[in-house]
Structure formats: structure tokens, C-alpha cells
Design a protein around this motif. Sequence first.
Motif, short mmCIF file in Angstrom:
data_model
loop_
_atom_site.label_atom_id
_atom_site.label_comp_id
_atom_site.label_asym_id
_atom_site.label_seq_id
_atom_site.Cartn_x
_atom_site.Cartn_y
_atom_site.Cartn_z
N TRP A 209 0.83 -1.21 0.00
CA TRP A 209 0.00 0.00 0.00
C TRP A 209 0.86 1.26 0.00
O TRP A 209 0.50 2.25 -0.63
CB TRP A 209 -0.94 -0.02 1.19
N TYR A 210 1.98 1.22 0.70
CA TYR A 210 2.89 2.38 0.68
C TYR A 210 3.43 2.59 -0.73
O TYR A 210 3.50 3.73 -1.21
CB TYR A 210 4.03 2.19 1.66
N TYR A 211 3.83 1.51 -1.38
CA TYR A 211 4.34 1.63 -2.76
C TYR A 211 3.26 2.17 -3.69
O TYR A 211 3.51 3.08 -4.50
CB TYR A 211 4.82 0.27 -3.26
N PHE A 212 2.04 1.65 -3.56
CA PHE A 212 0.95 2.12 -4.42
C PHE A 212 0.66 3.60 -4.17
O PHE A 212 0.49 4.37 -5.12
CB PHE A 212 -0.31 1.29 -4.15
N THR A 213 0.61 4.00 -2.89
CA THR A 213 0.26 5.38 -2.56
C THR A 213 1.32 6.36 -3.02
O THR A 213 1.01 7.42 -3.60
CB THR A 213 0.05 5.53 -1.05
N ASN A 214 2.59 6.05 -2.80
CA ASN A 214 3.67 7.01 -3.02
C ASN A 214 4.36 6.88 -4.37
O ASN A 214 5.18 7.77 -4.70
CB ASN A 214 4.70 6.87 -1.90
N TYR A 215 4.05 5.83 -5.15
CA TYR A 215 4.71 5.68 -6.44
C TYR A 215 3.73 5.49 -7.60
O TYR A 215 4.14 5.63 -8.76
CB TYR A 215 5.69 4.51 -6.40
N GLN A 216 2.47 5.19 -7.31
CA GLN A 216 1.48 5.02 -8.36
C GLN A 216 0.34 6.04 -8.23
O GLN A 216 0.09 6.83 -9.13
CB GLN A 216 0.92 3.59 -8.35
N PHE A 217 -0.32 6.03 -7.09
CA PHE A 217 -1.44 6.95 -6.88
C PHE A 217 -1.00 8.40 -6.87
O PHE A 217 -1.76 9.29 -7.25
CB PHE A 217 -2.12 6.60 -5.55
N ILE A 218 0.25 8.65 -6.48
CA ILE A 218 0.75 10.02 -6.36
C ILE A 218 0.73 10.76 -7.69
O ILE A 218 0.67 12.00 -7.73
CB ILE A 218 2.19 9.99 -5.78
N LYS A 219 0.70 10.02 -8.80
CA LYS A 219 0.67 10.66 -10.12
C LYS A 219 -0.63 11.42 -10.36
O LYS A 219 -0.66 12.37 -11.14
CB LYS A 219 0.85 9.59 -11.21
N TYR A 220 -1.70 10.98 -9.70
CA TYR A 220 -3.02 11.58 -9.91
C TYR A 220 -3.38 12.59 -8.83
O TYR A 220 -4.45 13.21 -8.90
CB TYR A 220 -4.08 10.48 -9.96
N VAL A 221 -2.51 12.77 -7.85
CA VAL A 221 -2.83 13.67 -6.74
C VAL A 221 -2.95 15.13 -7.19
O VAL A 221 -3.88 15.83 -6.74
CB VAL A 221 -1.77 13.52 -5.62
N PRO A 222 -2.07 15.67 -8.07
CA PRO A 222 -2.25 17.06 -8.51
C PRO A 222 -3.62 17.31 -9.13
O PRO A 222 -4.22 18.37 -8.93
CB PRO A 222 -1.12 17.26 -9.52
N PHE A 223 -4.11 16.33 -9.90
CA PHE A 223 -5.44 16.47 -10.50
C PHE A 223 -6.52 16.50 -9.42
O PHE A 223 -7.48 17.28 -9.51
CB PHE A 223 -5.69 15.32 -11.47
N LEU B 222 -14.06 20.61 -5.43
CA LEU B 222 -14.48 20.01 -4.16
C LEU B 222 -13.30 19.85 -3.22
O LEU B 222 -13.41 20.10 -2.01
CB LEU B 222 -15.13 18.65 -4.41
N ALA B 223 -12.14 19.44 -3.75
CA ALA B 223 -10.94 19.28 -2.92
C ALA B 223 -10.50 20.62 -2.35
O ALA B 223 -10.09 20.71 -1.18
CB ALA B 223 -9.82 18.66 -3.73
N LYS B 224 -10.59 21.68 -3.15
CA LYS B 224 -10.23 23.01 -2.65
C LYS B 224 -11.21 23.48 -1.59
O LYS B 224 -10.83 24.12 -0.60
CB LYS B 224 -10.18 24.00 -3.81
N TYR B 225 -12.49 23.15 -1.79
CA TYR B 225 -13.49 23.55 -0.80
C TYR B 225 -13.25 22.83 0.53
O TYR B 225 -13.41 23.41 1.60
CB TYR B 225 -14.88 23.23 -1.33
N LEU B 226 -12.84 21.55 0.46
CA LEU B 226 -12.57 20.76 1.66
C LEU B 226 -11.15 20.97 2.18
O LEU B 226 -10.77 20.34 3.17
CB LEU B 226 -12.80 19.28 1.37
N LEU B 227 -10.37 21.81 1.51
CA LEU B 227 -8.99 22.13 1.91
C LEU B 227 -8.09 20.89 1.89
O LEU B 227 -7.21 20.73 2.74
CB LEU B 227 -8.96 22.77 3.31
#
Length: 274
Positions: free
Chosen positions: A207-221, A227-232
Motif C-alpha cells: 500500500w505504501y508503494y501504491f500510494t507514493n509511487y502510483q497513486f501520487i501521479k493523480y494527486v495534482p489532479f 471540491l478538494a479546494k473547498y474541503l482544503l
Amino acid sequence: MAPILPININSTNLNALSTIKPAYKHLINLPPAGVFSDPIYRPLSITFIEYQDGDRLGFVLAWFSMLPFIYIVALCTLILFRRDIQTIMYLNGFFLSGIINYYLKITFKQQRPERTRDRMDYYEIHGMPSGHAQSFFYFMTYLSIFVILKSQIPGASYVCSIRHRCFILVQFIAAILVAYSRVYLYYHTIAQVVVGGLIGVIFACIWYYFTNYQFIKYVPFITDLSLAKYLLIRDYSPIPHIIHFQYESEYAEAKRCRERYVNYSRDQILTNIP
């Protein structure tokens, strides 16, 4: 003692019962003789931890069995105030680990220790693998990897390195005590907690590998969504050595705020002098 006779309900009684409001009829409608129709109430098994009366060690270990739930409350509080993607994914990993544990239990179908089987009204019958051991070893492993990879500062003092190592050691000891408490309190066998701990460690690494090396690519989007800005919702992953950075930046900002407050108070005093 005289036997208790059933109530004789005649036509007069039926007329009287018919005048009772529907919201209160369940208080006087008696079940048929010999039939127990009352619902069965069960406590929430994941928080229902028992220990033998007078066993002080059992009392202490029962509290160690509560550590996974204490971590959950702490994570929810941290998410409420920090709202960062890393912590949210950390908590999501716990929920996913619980789902995996549930399906592994119904797949292995291995019963709990014999002493716990007498209390199956309160606990699920299957115990392989241990959910407590799996969840806390997941917490411990993920957090340890994060501390090692995200918090170590190149060229940091020896004291800082020792502090991180002590933190990881304390986490490991707590995980061992959580697993031992499940065996000591007769909720699981040794094999069940060992398998649960191994699954927790392996899943934490994945899960750490997935979060920090795969999922992290979509975090800026995600963080750019309205909604993300509204929820800070925010992302700290691009910042190296995040714990040290947060400490330094928040310490400096707090110091500036104190200085502004002192200067403002001094100006107010000088202004009010006749």
C-alpha cells in the motif's frame, strides 16, 4: 412460590387494548406461550474486549488490544485538522486491510481458541488471521517506512537519528504486545496472530508503494478539483522531510505572530499615553 399463570384476555380486555396507540402496543403485546420472540442484542465485537477478573496483566493487555482503535481515532482527528492526501490514504489502507481480513477469515474458516468459543454470541467464530494483529502491524509498518523515507534528513544530528530509531522500536514493541494480548486473552492462537502480523506487514509495504509511487501521479489532479479546494485537501508529498519542514515553518510563523502581537501591544500602550 405459586406458578405464574398466563393472562386471560377476554372481549372486555380486547376492547381496552384496541384503544391503545400503535406506538405503545409493543409494550403490552405478549408473545405466545413458550415462544421467545425478543430480539437478540449483541455488542460490537471489535470493541468488546474481556479479561479475567483480578488479572492485572490481562487488564493492561486488554488496553493494548484497544490500540488499533485509538490509532483510528487519532488518524481521523489528524485528517480533520491536516486534510492531507498521505494521511487519508493511510486510513484508507486500514479499511482495505479490514476487508481483506474479513474475506480471509471466511476463506480459512479456522475457529478461535476453545475458551472463546463459549462466548461466540459476542465474537465472530472465525479467527484466522487475527484482525487486531493485521491492522496494527499495518499501522506500524507503514508509519515506520514513512519515517525512514520521508523524515530522515541528510546530515542530521546523531540525536535526530536515534529519536527516529526509538520511535520505530516503540511502534514494533507495541505491535508485538497487541498480538500477544490477543493470544493471552484467548481470542486467537499463536498461528493466527503470526499470520495476521505477516499479512499486515506485507500489505503495508504494497500500500505504501501504491500510494507514493502510483497513486501520487493523480494527486495534482485531485487537489485541483473544486471540491478538494473547498474541503482544503492538500498534498505534502513533494516536500522533502515533511515533518522537519512543518516544524520549522510553523515554528517560524508562530514566532512572527508573537512578535507582531508584542509590537502591536506596545504601540497601543504608547498611543494611549497622554
